[in-house]
Design an enzyme around this catalytic site. Sequence first.
Site, PDB file in Angstrom:
ATOM      1  N   ASP A 139      13.642  23.277 101.241  1.00 16.38           N
ATOM      2  CA  ASP A 139      14.699  23.963 102.093  1.00 16.38           C
ATOM      3  C   ASP A 139      15.107  24.684 102.830  1.00 16.38           C
ATOM      4  O   ASP A 139      15.207  25.123 103.071  1.00 16.38           O
ATOM      5  CB  ASP A 139      15.477  23.513 100.562  1.00 16.38           C
ATOM      6  CG  ASP A 139      15.198  23.310  99.317  1.00 16.38           C
ATOM      7  OD1 ASP A 139      14.161  22.318  99.543  1.00 16.38           O
ATOM      8  OD2 ASP A 139      15.585  23.925  98.369  1.00 16.38           O
ATOM      9  N   GLU A 150      19.987  19.387  92.408  1.00 14.07           N
ATOM     10  CA  GLU A 150      20.075  19.660  93.584  1.00 14.07           C
ATOM     11  C   GLU A 150      20.502  20.464  94.631  1.00 14.07           C
ATOM     12  O   GLU A 150      20.799  20.093  95.268  1.00 14.07           O
ATOM     13  CB  GLU A 150      18.231  20.718  93.439  1.00 14.07           C
ATOM     14  CG  GLU A 150      17.523  20.350  93.136  1.00 14.07           C
ATOM     15  CD  GLU A 150      16.075  20.400  93.195  1.00 14.07           C
ATOM     16  OE1 GLU A 150      15.212  20.823  92.271  1.00 14.07           O
ATOM     17  OE2 GLU A 150      15.694  19.472  94.258  1.00 14.07           O
TER      18      GLU A 150
HETATM   19  C1  FRU Z   1      14.993  21.737  96.669  1.00 10.64           C
HETATM   20  C2  FRU Z   1      14.481  23.122  95.167  1.00 10.64           C
HETATM   21  C3  FRU Z   1      15.064  24.024  95.316  1.00 10.64           C
HETATM   22  C4  FRU Z   1      14.824  25.471  94.906  1.00 10.64           C
HETATM   23  C5  FRU Z   1      13.638  25.319  95.522  1.00 10.64           C
HETATM   24  C6  FRU Z   1      13.261  26.121  95.313  1.00 10.64           C
HETATM   25  O1  FRU Z   1      13.529  21.171  96.973  1.00 10.64           O
HETATM   26  O2  FRU Z   1      13.924  22.083  94.149  1.00 10.64           O
HETATM   27  O3  FRU Z   1      16.780  23.668  93.961  1.00 10.64           O
HETATM   28  O4  FRU Z   1      15.932  26.510  95.252  1.00 10.64           O
HETATM   29  O5  FRU Z   1      13.254  23.580  95.971  1.00 10.64           O
HETATM   30  O6  FRU Z   1      11.755  26.817  96.710  1.00 10.64           O
END
Ligand code: FRU
Length: 612
Positions: free
Chosen positions: A154, A324
């Site tokens: 992300d 998310e």
């Molecule tokens: C989304 C996610 C988020 C989390 C991150 C961990 O891709 O699962 O929810 O903060 O990746 O790397």
Amino acid sequence: MNLFNNCIKAMTVIVSAFAGQAAFAADGITIDHLGVNNTLVRVDGQDGYLMIPVQDSADDAKIDVLVDGRTAETIYVRLAKSKTDFTVPFDLSPYKGKNVIFNIVTPQGRSSVREAKEDACWKSFELSKKFKIKNTDKYRPAYHHTPLWGWMNDPNGMFYKDGTWHLYYQRNPYGSKWQNMTWGHSTSTDLINWEQQPDAIRPDGLGAIFSGSCVIDHNNTAGMGKDAVIALYTSAATSQIQSLAASNDNGTSFTKYAANPVLTLESEARDPNMFWNQETGEWNMVLAHALDHEMLFFTSPDLKTWTLQSAFGKGEGCQDGVWECPDLFELPVEGSNDKKWVLICNINPGGPFGGSAVQYFIGDWNGKKFTADTDLSGKIPTKWLDFGKDNYALVSWSDAPGNRRTVIGWMSNWQYAADVPTMQFRSANTLPREMGLFRAPDGQIYASCAPAPELEALRGKQIKAVKTAKINSKPKTYALPAENGGICEILVDLDTRKAKTISLEMSNNANEKVILTYNSEAHTLSFDRTQSGIVDFSESFPAVTTAPTFEADGHLSLRIFVDRSSMEVFGNGGRCVMTNLVFPTKPYTSLSISAQGGNARISNLKIYGIHN
Ligand code: FRU
């Protein structure tokens, strides 16, 4: 294959004094094998980097970094077992002059110390004063942001300040698969050229550093300094809690708030996204209540104390995966005086073509509660921002200039992100985009996502210009640039009022191709990557994705960005968007356009090379 040009080379290999248990080690390094799965690597008093050998397919070893006898940090690394794929740098400078021991617990079952000593890694640990990255991946994009090495997922915490776009991202500095989540940091003044900065926030005793957001505290509400950059992120260990950090050097380094965490819940919640609400004079924050498939809304006067106000999402939209990476912002509706709020809810899995995708809701926000618009049947519709497979965790920059809502996504999909055919780095970002709202022929409001205006500066030599041409079933073929991995931008207006479909095929002489098909009866654009090149690394990769075009008149204006391992297609100013990875073994060098079910017309075809 050593991926880094170490400046210190020609290291003498010495045999450690402890001949019984020790293995070969480079100068300045002592290696003591303690048993079948426990080894100490000592680098006392050193500066610079310890280069750690990685094998992408190995299992993680747990490494406690002991500094003067205390665990300073713990990292997980896929230590090379049978061969070294690449090395990653561990920065020793914070511990300069101290006694540093890497206490390594390898997971692989070995029958004896003798066998454990055979692992490829022990011969490849090296000390280096500096390291330089030399790209070894042919699929590394030429004009998309990528980390110089290691894994990325992300984008998060992005803000704009004093002419600089700050991009943070979920990063593993010690390997090319997900692990050791750290906020990596890159900056740009033009949204095209990115410079990697030192990692901004590193894991601590509360956990790994998951996604979050940054705001500029113009009024010093947190008491951490006027215009301090405040980050709120998820500390993830056994549970997920929210923590704060402040930067007084424009986001280069962050000091964690000593009283962290600032927010705890009894269930999994992550990826806080905050913004200043001018009307209510307080901070607002959206938090993904991941497994409950909803978003939670909080308010705060000072960024440190957060009060839960409401929730949205239970039973709404797509409920297939975890919710998310939220975002919430207001935008004007094109061609009217209306404004609407957009709630971004990234979900994984459950996307329209499998795996990860960006879902959003249009509605109203009163500072405490989000109310989603309904369609004619009274239901809250599920809307998707991108109809490709490779745009996830998209969120926006805070404080972007001129009321822009500039966004960027992670150009991959959890279904296969760790398996794509790159090694030194894994994953790029999408191109930066500008969001807008428009009313579609069905009467509803949808979000558009157009390439950021800065991207026009990418255009190099114009290779082809066709004012207008009639298209029938016999394909008209145009050359695409072959140099520099075939990177280019293609613009073309399609008029299919007298045809049923029109296809654009981008292909190479290895018979690999991407086929875009505009169906003006169904008002859809599809993207077929089933024969696009290397597709067999995951069952979920070969796919045909289809987007609604949101037009009623048989006209579609396309902008297509081709980079070495991606194609991003924008229709009618971003009303229709598809982002898909592709891994052709050779560049696509030909564009063939044909029409089916009647004659079509193209106009304003322009093919541009991309500036180096
Ligand atoms: C989304 C996610 C988020 C989390 C991150 C961990 O891709 O699962 O929810 O903060 O990746 O790397």
